[in-house]
Every structure is written in C-alpha cells, then in structure tokens.
Scaffold this motif. Structure first.
Motif, PDB file in Angstrom:
ATOM      1  N   GLU A 228       0.819  -1.208   0.000  1.00 22.78           N
ATOM      2  CA  GLU A 228       0.000   0.000   0.000  1.00 22.78           C
ATOM      3  C   GLU A 228       0.857   1.264   0.000  1.00 22.78           C
ATOM      4  O   GLU A 228       0.570   2.225  -0.715  1.00 22.78           O
ATOM      5  N   LEU A 231       2.418   1.971  -3.412  1.00 21.51           N
ATOM      6  CA  LEU A 231       1.468   2.267  -4.489  1.00 21.51           C
ATOM      7  C   LEU A 231       0.637   3.522  -4.242  1.00 21.51           C
ATOM      8  O   LEU A 231      -0.091   3.967  -5.130  1.00 21.51           O
ATOM      9  N   SER A 232       0.725   4.106  -3.049  1.00 23.61           N
ATOM     10  CA  SER A 232      -0.165   5.211  -2.690  1.00 23.61           C
ATOM     11  C   SER A 232      -0.060   6.401  -3.638  1.00 23.61           C
ATOM     12  O   SER A 232      -1.075   6.931  -4.104  1.00 23.61           O
ATOM     13  N   PRO A 234       1.370   6.634  -6.825  1.00 21.00           N
ATOM     14  CA  PRO A 234       0.881   6.334  -8.185  1.00 21.00           C
ATOM     15  C   PRO A 234      -0.639   6.239  -8.264  1.00 21.00           C
ATOM     16  O   PRO A 234      -1.251   6.742  -9.214  1.00 21.00           O
ATOM     17  N   GLU A 235      -1.264   5.610  -7.256  1.00 19.51           N
ATOM     18  CA  GLU A 235      -2.725   5.487  -7.280  1.00 19.51           C
ATOM     19  C   GLU A 235      -3.400   6.851  -7.129  1.00 19.51           C
ATOM     20  O   GLU A 235      -4.436   7.110  -7.757  1.00 19.51           O
ATOM     21  N   HIS A 238      -3.210   8.559 -10.417  1.00 16.20           N
ATOM     22  CA  HIS A 238      -4.164   7.917 -11.323  1.00 16.20           C
ATOM     23  C   HIS A 238      -5.583   8.424 -11.043  1.00 16.20           C
ATOM     24  O   HIS A 238      -6.350   8.742 -11.982  1.00 16.20           O
ATOM     25  N   THR A 239      -5.940   8.538  -9.769  1.00 11.44           N
ATOM     26  CA  THR A 239      -7.264   9.018  -9.391  1.00 11.44           C
ATOM     27  C   THR A 239      -7.474  10.462  -9.829  1.00 11.44           C
ATOM     28  O   THR A 239      -8.522  10.815 -10.397  1.00 11.44           O
ATOM     29  N   TYR A 403       1.184   2.087 -16.377  1.00 16.34           N
ATOM     30  CA  TYR A 403       0.106   2.341 -15.426  1.00 16.34           C
ATOM     31  C   TYR A 403      -0.527   3.709 -15.672  1.00 16.34           C
ATOM     32  O   TYR A 403      -1.756   3.846 -15.687  1.00 16.34           O
ATOM     33  N   GLN A 406      -2.856   3.850 -18.474  1.00 14.29           N
ATOM     34  CA  GLN A 406      -4.035   3.007 -18.250  1.00 14.29           C
ATOM     35  C   GLN A 406      -3.961   1.676 -19.012  1.00 14.29           C
ATOM     36  O   GLN A 406      -4.981   1.083 -19.347  1.00 14.29           O
ATOM     37  N   ASP A 409      -3.593  -2.063 -14.453  1.00 14.01           N
ATOM     38  CA  ASP A 409      -4.148  -1.503 -13.224  1.00 14.01           C
ATOM     39  C   ASP A 409      -3.119  -1.612 -12.107  1.00 14.01           C
ATOM     40  O   ASP A 409      -1.973  -2.027 -12.332  1.00 14.01           O
ATOM     41  N   ALA A 410      -3.525  -1.251 -10.888  1.00 14.29           N
ATOM     42  CA  ALA A 410      -2.585  -1.240  -9.763  1.00 14.29           C
ATOM     43  C   ALA A 410      -2.044  -2.630  -9.469  1.00 14.29           C
ATOM     44  O   ALA A 410      -0.852  -2.787  -9.159  1.00 14.29           O
ATOM     45  N   ASP A 411      -2.885  -3.648  -9.556  1.00 12.62           N
ATOM     46  CA  ASP A 411      -2.407  -5.015  -9.335  1.00 12.62           C
ATOM     47  C   ASP A 411      -1.401  -5.414 -10.409  1.00 12.62           C
ATOM     48  O   ASP A 411      -0.394  -6.076 -10.123  1.00 12.62           O
TER      49      ASP A 411
END
Length: 426
Positions: A228, A231-232, A234-235, A238-239, A403, A406, A409-411
């Motif tokens: 977590e 990845l925080s 980058p996520e 992305h959001t 990533y 797109q 995905d995160a996984d």
C-alpha cells in the motif's frame, strides 16, 4: 557571491593533520613542493562553476602546501568514466557525484572511509536522514553537499480566483492538494500539471510519507516489497488524472521542464517540480505571473522525501587522503555550501547552510519554503541496493509509464514491479 573567510578554519584543520600550510614564515610547500589534489567536479551551471572555483581559490590561497586542481567533468557518462578511472588507477583524489551512484563504488572498496576525518561540528550539522544516505556499513563514504526536493508551485492569482485558501502551514496534505486541484479545474484549465515522463524518482521520493520503502536489506541481499505504501502516490495520481480529471493529461508524458510551458501559459494552476525549478521560474515566467511555493506535501507518515544528495568522496588509493578530507571539510563549511546551493538553486545538506540561505534570501521565489523541506528528507533504502539502477531503468520506469497510460491496473503494476525484480536478481 559570499565565500567564507577560510584562513582560520583551514589553519586549524590542516594543523590537525600536521601540515604546515597556514600563516607563519613558510612561504610555500615542503622541500618536495606542494601537494596537489585533483578534484573532479561535475558542476555544469555557470554560477555553480564560479562558486566552486571561488571556494577552491580561497583554499589554495590559504594553503600553499596543499593545492587543489579542479578537473571539470560532465554528468553524462560519468559512471562509466569513474569505472575506467578506478580500474586504471587514474581516479582523482576528490570525487564529486551523488549518493545513489557512489554507493556501489564504496561497496567495491574504491572509496575511503571518512568517519575519522568528519568533524563533530559537521556530523551534528547534517540531518540524520541525509547522513544515512552517505553511510555504508557504518562508514561515511562521502560528505553530502546539495539536494533537491519535490515542491508544488502554484499560480496564486488562479487559486484566489477559485476562492480557495492558499496553504501556509509547515506542511500540507495530499488531500489538500487534491481539493485545490478540483477547485481550480474549470473552463479548459486543469488544477495540476506533473511531468511524469520518467516517474520512478518522484514516486519513490514521495513513498516515505506513506510508509513506503520499496526495498529491505542491502547489497545483493536486498528484497523488494510492493504494498500500500509503495502504491499510494501512483494510485493518487491515477485518481486525480482519470477520475477527478484535474491533471492535464499531456503532462503525464512530459518532462518537468516541458510541463512548465503549461504553467507559464496558465493552462494549469499548479505543478509539481524539483525544487531547483524555482530559479528557472523566477527567470523565465512571463511578466506579471503571480506564483508561490506551497508547503511540502505530507502523507500519513509525514512529509519525508527520500534523499539522494550530491556528494564529495575520496579515492581510497589517493596518496593524500587526510589532505583531501580536510579540503572537503572546508568545502562544506556553512558559507561555502550556502553560496554553492544558491548558485545551483538547490538545498544545502547542512542545517546551518539551510538557515543561512533562508536568512539571506528570505521568502524570495519561495526559498524559505523550499529550504524548510530539507529538514524532512530521509534516507532512501534504494541507495544501498546493488540491482536498483537496472531495475529502475528496465522494469520500474516502463511499468509506471504503462500504469499512467491506463494499460495496466494497480495489481498489474505491482506484479510487473515484483516479477521484474525477481527476473533481474534470479
């Protein structure tokens, strides 16, 4: 540009090394002539070159028995050049580089341990996280000199027009950044532009604020963990880019410098950049553009960013290790580091030099805020990982790019980062 009076400090330092270098009735060096130290400098900006030359000139004037000769070199190709120099027994006495790249040379036994030469004053003046970045197996393998952090540059007029309060605390949260971006995204204008063509450095630098380390262990025994914390950021990007739609899409494929064009053209209200860009914005921004530097970004674990300082090391095969260390001790005196970092638009690696710059520059061009971020820099685990450079270039950067495009995905991102590491390390 102010360079400190060197004679007193230089005399004390060299006297401690039993070198008759300062004052007295001796006009020159020993019977065999003065010691000459070669200093391979990577400074490439005119102002930084001038600052470096001024520091060396003052040293040479105060120390006739220990003369320093600058050997200019460029950042491009310097890693391979150092390999050739070390293997050929032609490496300079004093080596200018960066922590992320100099650590492997220390691991291979090419650098002197400077622990016994670093003064208590200097050791106490370097923030712990920055000193950790140049410490390998308990040995200080370099003096840190200059750093950058990532800062948010904002168009104050656009924020005010959106009716938002401009953050002014010691730090600001990523949620606050997201809210500012949402408030200023309107009528074809995006709240944020972030040049992420090469995203790995930025994502890894911000990870400590979310508890992310990426690596555990050192050398060939290091292991990679993607969770977590890693990845925080980058996520979050992305959001903001694809759900909030507050990041100007084209900037995700641009460099930081390319993204500045959108900031100057008021297509974006804010941009995340290396702190050194403050000098470029001050010079290049259109007349009348109102801008400021917002407080350092903080995650749940604080505003820590991974530190990768520029460094000065000593060749272990140098015939003059003590003298080289004394020169570096002088080079990193408060006034000298402040002058060099002002010239390079970077953050000094010592607290005293940061404070001196803040005193001299005030908050002109956001300097006070930028300098305050230096106290949040922490040790970067990746500095001590043998396979990091290969993983960064061949695995991490392409995976982060996919990533942000797109394509995964995160996984999928986590899987590619981990699988690539496993393939490299066998």
């Amino acid at each position: 540009m102010k360079i400190r009076g060197a004679s007193t400090v230089a005399c004390l330092t060299i006297a401690a090394l039993t070198l008759a270098a300062c004052g007295g009735g001796d006009d020159g060096g020993s019977a065999d002539g003065p010691v000459t130290l070669t200093f391979q400098s990577l400074s490439d900006q005119p102002a930084a070159i001038a600052a470096t030359e001024a520091i060396v000139a003052e040293w040479n004037e105060a120390n006739p028995d220990v003369q320093v000769e600058i050997v200019p070199a460029g950042w491009d190709g310097i890693y391979d050049k150092l390999i050739t120099q070390f293997n050929g027994g032609a490496a300079p006495d004093v080596i200018h580089y960066e922590a992320a790249s100099i650590v492997p040379f220390a691991a291979d036994g090419y650098l002197a341990d400077l622990s016994e030469y670093m003064s208590d004053e200097r050791r106490e003046d370097i923030p712990e996280g920055i000193l950790d970045a140049v410490t390998v197996d308990g040995e200080v393998i370099a003096y840190p000199t200059e750093l950058q952090s990532y800062m948010v540059f904002a168009n104050t007029a656009m924020l005010e027009a959106a009716g938002v309060e401009i953050p002014s605390g010691e730090t600001m949260t990523w949620d606050e950044l997201r809210e500012l971006a949402q408030a200023t995204t309107t009528d074809g204008v995006h709240g944020l532009g972030w040049g992420l063509a090469s995203p790995t450095a930025a994502f890894m630098s911000f990870a400590p604020g979310f508890g992310g380390t990426f690596f555990e262990g050192t050398g060939a025994d290091a292991s990679l963990t993607i969770g977590e914390g890693e990845l925080s950021v980058p996520e979050l990007v992305h959001t903001m880019a694809f759900e909030d739609q507050t990041i100007l899409p084209v900037t995700l494929t641009q460099s930081g410098s390319e993204t500045l064009a959108s900031f100057y053209g008021e297509q974006i209200a804010m941009t995340i950049q290396g702190s050194f860009q403050a000098a470029n914005i001050a010079t290049d921004a259109p007349e009348g553009l109102e801008w400021t530097v917002l407080p350092p970004l903080a995650g749940p674990d604080g505003a820590g960013q991974a530190a990768n300082p520029q460094t000065l090391s000593v060749n272990i095969d140098s015939e003059h290790i003590e003298e080289s260390a004394a020169f570096i001790e002088f080079f990193t005196e408060t006034e000298n580091l402040a002058a060099l970092n002002e010239a390079d638009a970077l953050i000094p690696a010592t607290t005293s030099a940061q404070e001196l710059m803040a005193e001299q520059l005030g908050d002109e061009n956001g300097w006070a805020t930028i300098l305050s971020s230096g106290q949040h820099l922490v040790s970067a685990p990746y500095l001590f990982v043998d396979a990091y450079a290969q993983w960064k270039d061949t695995v991490a950067t392409p995976a982060f790019q996919r990533y942000l495009a797109q394509e995964i995905d995160a996984d999928g991102l986590a899987g590619q980062l981990e699988d690539g590491w496993a393939e490299i390390t066998g």
